[in-house]
Design an enzyme around this catalytic site. Sequence first.
Site, PDB file in Angstrom:
ATOM      1  N   ASP A   1      -1.980  50.356  59.861  1.00 32.04           N
ATOM      2  CA  ASP A   1      -2.834  49.965  58.739  1.00 32.04           C
ATOM      3  C   ASP A   1      -4.313  50.091  59.065  1.00 32.04           C
ATOM      4  OD1 ASP A   1      -0.655  49.441  57.156  1.00 32.04           O
ATOM      5  OD2 ASP A   1      -1.278  47.410  56.617  1.00 32.04           O
TER       6      ASP A   1
ATOM      7  N   ASN B   1       1.074  53.305  53.749  1.00 30.33           N
ATOM      8  CA  ASN B   1       1.476  52.186  52.890  1.00 30.33           C
ATOM      9  C   ASN B   1       0.569  50.980  53.159  1.00 30.33           C
ATOM     10  OD1 ASN B   1       2.948  50.874  50.911  1.00 30.33           O
ATOM     11  ND2 ASN B   1       4.663  50.341  52.247  1.00 30.33           N
TER      12      ASN B   1
ATOM     13  N   ASP C   1       2.386  35.737  53.293  1.00 29.78           N
ATOM     14  CA  ASP C   1       2.847  36.580  54.398  1.00 29.78           C
ATOM     15  C   ASP C   1       3.666  35.825  55.425  1.00 29.78           C
ATOM     16  OD1 ASP C   1       1.843  38.928  53.390  1.00 29.78           O
ATOM     17  OD2 ASP C   1       0.019  38.923  54.603  1.00 29.78           O
TER      18      ASP C   1
ATOM     19  N   GLU D   1       5.150  45.623  50.717  1.00 30.25           N
ATOM     20  CA  GLU D   1       5.673  46.859  51.291  1.00 30.25           C
ATOM     21  C   GLU D   1       7.056  47.211  50.745  1.00 30.25           C
ATOM     22  OE1 GLU D   1       2.470  45.639  54.134  1.00 30.25           O
ATOM     23  OE2 GLU D   1       3.806  44.708  52.696  1.00 30.25           O
TER      24      GLU D   1
ATOM     25  N   HIS E   1       7.394  45.952  58.073  1.00 27.52           N
ATOM     26  CA  HIS E   1       7.186  45.353  59.391  1.00 27.52           C
ATOM     27  C   HIS E   1       7.594  43.894  59.443  1.00 27.52           C
ATOM     28  CE1 HIS E   1       2.989  43.820  58.064  1.00 27.52           C
ATOM     29  NE2 HIS E   1       3.549  44.375  57.020  1.00 27.52           N
ATOM     30  N   ARG E   2       7.347  43.146  58.376  1.00 24.20           N
ATOM     31  CA  ARG E   2       7.639  41.711  58.402  1.00 24.20           C
ATOM     32  C   ARG E   2       9.143  41.430  58.321  1.00 24.20           C
ATOM     33  NH1 ARG E   2       2.975  39.799  59.250  1.00 24.20           N
ATOM     34  NH2 ARG E   2       1.125  40.545  58.141  1.00 24.20           N
TER      35      ARG E   2
ATOM     36  N   LYS F   1       3.143  49.139  61.769  1.00 27.58           N
ATOM     37  CA  LYS F   1       2.191  48.951  60.672  1.00 27.58           C
ATOM     38  C   LYS F   1       1.113  47.933  61.031  1.00 27.58           C
ATOM     39  CE  LYS F   1       2.195  48.467  55.654  1.00 27.58           C
ATOM     40  NZ  LYS F   1       1.030  47.624  55.450  1.00 27.58           N
TER      41      LYS F   1
END
Length: 429
Positions: free
Chosen positions: A45, A89, A310, A338, A384-385, A410
């Site tokens: 990112d 993204n 998040d 995402e 990623h999360r 990311k």
Amino acid sequence: MTPVDGPVHSAVRLPGSKSITNRALLLAALADGKSVLRDPLQSDDTLYMFEALRSLGVDVTLTDAGDFEVIGVGGAFSAPAKSPIFIGNSGTTVRFLTAAACLAPAGSDVVLDGVARMRERPIRDLLGALISLGVDAESVNGHGCPPVRVRGGGLPGGKCLLRGDVSSQFLTALLQAAPYAKQNVEIEIVGDLISKPYVDMTQNVMHAFGVEMVNSNYRHLTVAAGQRYEGREYDVEADASNATYFLAAAAVTGGSVILENLGAGSIQGDAKFARVLEQMGCDVDFGVHIAVRGPQTLKAIDVDLEAIPDTAQTLAVIAAFADGPSTLRGLASLRVKETDRIAAITNELTKLGVGVEEGRDFWTITPPAAGQYQPAEIKTYDDHRMAMSFAVAGLRLPGVTILDPGCVAKTFPDFWERWEKFFYTAKQQ
């Protein structure tokens, strides 16, 4: 994943914040003079932002020490060196640059595009606000998502309306570009503004680079024209969102984790995730260093996460090990991240034998009766999360396989190396 054989105990140092790094990169790029960003995050990112700024004529370099050196352009980008500018993204990159791209020369077009998922992420409200402020901007395909085209020539300014219930990044994008408008920029929020701590973060970083904005109860926000960012040395905080996985490890194993480079003085709202763990029975020291010790039994929780979305996936996995059903609310913005994170968590926790009731903006998560979890392959949806959250489940449960683990690049490229170092290689105490 391999379960650990007891509580984990570790002192953890984390890389810099993605949210702060991308804000500071843009403001340093617009500033007068040179900036040095210390300990920035280097990930997909932030490197998309790094390369996009270079395409707009900014001299940005990575030093041997891992810092970013930025020679500011004084509020005037160059015409793009390539079109479209590819931003993967990265939501922060596309939104922040959509607002700032009008600072390219008159007559030049800046086109921003990304991966297939980026072409599904809404940006219509930001484009509408920019048009109200006098900018020629559009969704190229006419569907309110990237790719976007922005015509250079400056930001006229004035007043605009902006919905507050989709993404606070739209507001941040407008605020960051606003000092270079020809007249004051006044933004009125329609409805409730989500993720308010991110707006506080934006105000803090803008102030650090020499620009002030007035926030009237998150309803009216004003930036006076004629202000300019000034180059400076800036230390990037450790990433509080990425810290949640390590704190979660303490919570689910009954162990302890100390964050060596993140404390109560953080400008990131996600640092308060530790307070949510406190409600679940964890012992929390919220001081110079944030420290969490997990309980023997995690308490179920009913909590609104609108301000810190998040952290929601991390908490959803933790809730799968609580002593009863937990309800996590305020999650509407997760639908346009995402991936559709609400649906993704529902799908993957269910595979583990966890009960999940999904609503438009909530989950109710019920651990399986008698601890009857199931082994499963966990899809990550290029998010990623998802990968990092289910690493937490892998500390407790046998048979957890995480697909496409490389998606963590990311925001946290060396996540798996650090995870192994802190929880598997280090001696268990």
